[in-house]
Design an enzyme around this catalytic site. Sequence first.
Site, PDB file in Angstrom:
ATOM      1  N   ALA A  10     -81.944-158.816  83.187  1.00 41.53           N
ATOM      2  CA  ALA A  10     -82.890-158.367  84.229  1.00 41.53           C
ATOM      3  C   ALA A  10     -83.025-156.841  84.276  1.00 41.53           C
ATOM      4  O   ALA A  10     -84.116-156.324  84.524  1.00 41.53           O
ATOM      5  CB  ALA A  10     -82.464-158.909  85.598  1.00 41.53           C
ATOM      6  N   THR A  11     -81.937-156.128  84.054  1.00 38.27           N
ATOM      7  CA  THR A  11     -82.000-154.647  84.177  1.00 38.27           C
ATOM      8  C   THR A  11     -81.156-153.995  83.072  1.00 38.27           C
ATOM      9  O   THR A  11     -80.458-154.662  82.315  1.00 38.27           O
ATOM     10  CB  THR A  11     -81.456-154.162  85.553  1.00 38.27           C
ATOM     11  OG1 THR A  11     -80.092-154.582  85.670  1.00 38.27           O
ATOM     12  CG2 THR A  11     -82.265-154.710  86.718  1.00 38.27           C
ATOM     13  N   ASP A  41     -75.435-167.610  88.946  1.00 37.93           N
ATOM     14  CA  ASP A  41     -74.439-166.618  89.347  1.00 37.93           C
ATOM     15  C   ASP A  41     -73.191-166.805  88.482  1.00 37.93           C
ATOM     16  O   ASP A  41     -72.448-167.773  88.655  1.00 37.93           O
ATOM     17  CB  ASP A  41     -74.112-166.801  90.836  1.00 37.93           C
ATOM     18  CG  ASP A  41     -73.087-165.791  91.321  1.00 37.93           C
ATOM     19  OD1 ASP A  41     -72.602-164.979  90.498  1.00 37.93           O
ATOM     20  OD2 ASP A  41     -72.770-165.814  92.530  1.00 37.93           O
ATOM     21  N   GLY A  71     -72.688-157.885  83.484  1.00 36.57           N
ATOM     22  CA  GLY A  71     -71.425-157.239  83.814  1.00 36.57           C
ATOM     23  C   GLY A  71     -71.529-156.509  85.139  1.00 36.57           C
ATOM     24  O   GLY A  71     -72.630-156.216  85.622  1.00 36.57           O
ATOM     25  N   TYR A 155     -62.259-153.283  85.891  1.00 37.12           N
ATOM     26  CA  TYR A 155     -63.261-153.009  84.849  1.00 37.12           C
ATOM     27  C   TYR A 155     -62.605-152.871  83.473  1.00 37.12           C
ATOM     28  O   TYR A 155     -62.932-153.615  82.543  1.00 37.12           O
ATOM     29  CB  TYR A 155     -64.064-151.753  85.196  1.00 37.12           C
ATOM     30  CG  TYR A 155     -65.282-151.615  84.297  1.00 37.12           C
ATOM     31  CD1 TYR A 155     -66.381-152.465  84.450  1.00 37.12           C
ATOM     32  CD2 TYR A 155     -65.327-150.663  83.294  1.00 37.12           C
ATOM     33  CE1 TYR A 155     -67.481-152.369  83.613  1.00 37.12           C
ATOM     34  CE2 TYR A 155     -66.434-150.558  82.449  1.00 37.12           C
ATOM     35  CZ  TYR A 155     -67.509-151.411  82.622  1.00 37.12           C
ATOM     36  OH  TYR A 155     -68.601-151.322  81.787  1.00 37.12           O
ATOM     37  N   LYS A 159     -62.655-155.697  80.427  1.00 38.45           N
ATOM     38  CA  LYS A 159     -63.319-155.355  79.161  1.00 38.45           C
ATOM     39  C   LYS A 159     -62.316-155.330  77.993  1.00 38.45           C
ATOM     40  O   LYS A 159     -62.644-155.713  76.879  1.00 38.45           O
ATOM     41  CB  LYS A 159     -64.035-154.002  79.286  1.00 38.45           C
ATOM     42  CG  LYS A 159     -65.224-154.020  80.254  1.00 38.45           C
ATOM     43  CD  LYS A 159     -66.372-154.888  79.741  1.00 38.45           C
ATOM     44  CE  LYS A 159     -67.634-154.713  80.574  1.00 38.45           C
ATOM     45  NZ  LYS A 159     -68.755-155.545  80.094  1.00 38.45           N
TER      46      LYS A 159
END
Length: 257
Positions: A10-11, A41, A71, A155, A159
Amino acid sequence: MSIIVMSGCATGIGAATRKVLEAAGHQIVGIDIRDAEVIADLSTAEGRKQAIADVLAKCSKGMDGLVLCAGLGPQTKVLGNVVSVNYFGATELMDAFLPELKQGHQPAVVVISSVASAHLAFDKNPLAPALEAGEEAKARAIVEQAGEQGGNLAYSGSKNALTVAVRKRAAAWGEAGVRLNTIAPGATDTPLLQAGLQDPRYGESIAKFVPPMGRRAEPSEMASVIAFLMSPAASYVHGAQIVIDGGIDAAMRPTQF
Ligand SMILES: NC(=O)c1ccc[n+]([C@@H]2O[C@H](COP(=O)([O-])OP(=O)(O)OC[C@H]3O[C@@H](n4cnc5c(N)ncnc54)[C@H](O)[C@@H]3O)[C@@H](O)[C@H]2O)c1
């Protein structure tokens, strides 16, 4: 034309990648919380189950590629969601789609990790045992109880484990004929980065994270490398993490190699 499934389209990096892949003639089946073919979701087990079922229903003609961009950043309010989306939102999807990918035409997968994946070692990553064991509630509890540095742990820990999860699959996926790689972006101008810059806890350190190139990346500079990795031009690139960070990792830790 091939069919490529993408999360997080989406972005930001995902939207830029979608544009490049569509321009190259691929059909995209996107998964996101909004503006996608499959609305789901990925922060919950039920949401991921629904995403997998909806994608499989839409991909009756097969699947040739997968790009996992969804993410959340360290500034996210519910820190457990960072772990759930970044790790389980990628690993559960790639494992679920392997049978379809095996049947695809020159199949390839790119998973978006981060330069932060190298900010801690896997054997010292406090989240790694729970993530590898699939203990989502336990991993969420660790970051939610971590205090001040919980965001960074969520985060970089998620990752780091994600990059290792990809590396651990390289042998079996290579034998199955499905190429699988990660990219490790540095600071890239997207809504995720903007939210981090505006956060009083992380804004200053993110702003100081300026690479030798002297600027942050544009999402299109990630998209072009992802498109390369998805293409036959990268036919021998497998199990790799491609760092795209304007040189900051080399500058910050040149001898840690
Ligand atoms: N921007 C950076 O500086 C940077 C650096 C390194 C790695 N990354 C990684 O790049 C990837 C893309 O991030 P971006 O910077 O483009 O940010 P972004 O916020 O623009 O994009 C993230 C996408 O994931 C989707 N998403 C978030 N939560 C979701 C959920 N629960 N379910 C489904 N979809 C969800 C969002 O809607 C969005 O489309 C992320 O994995 C991020 O960790 C970004």
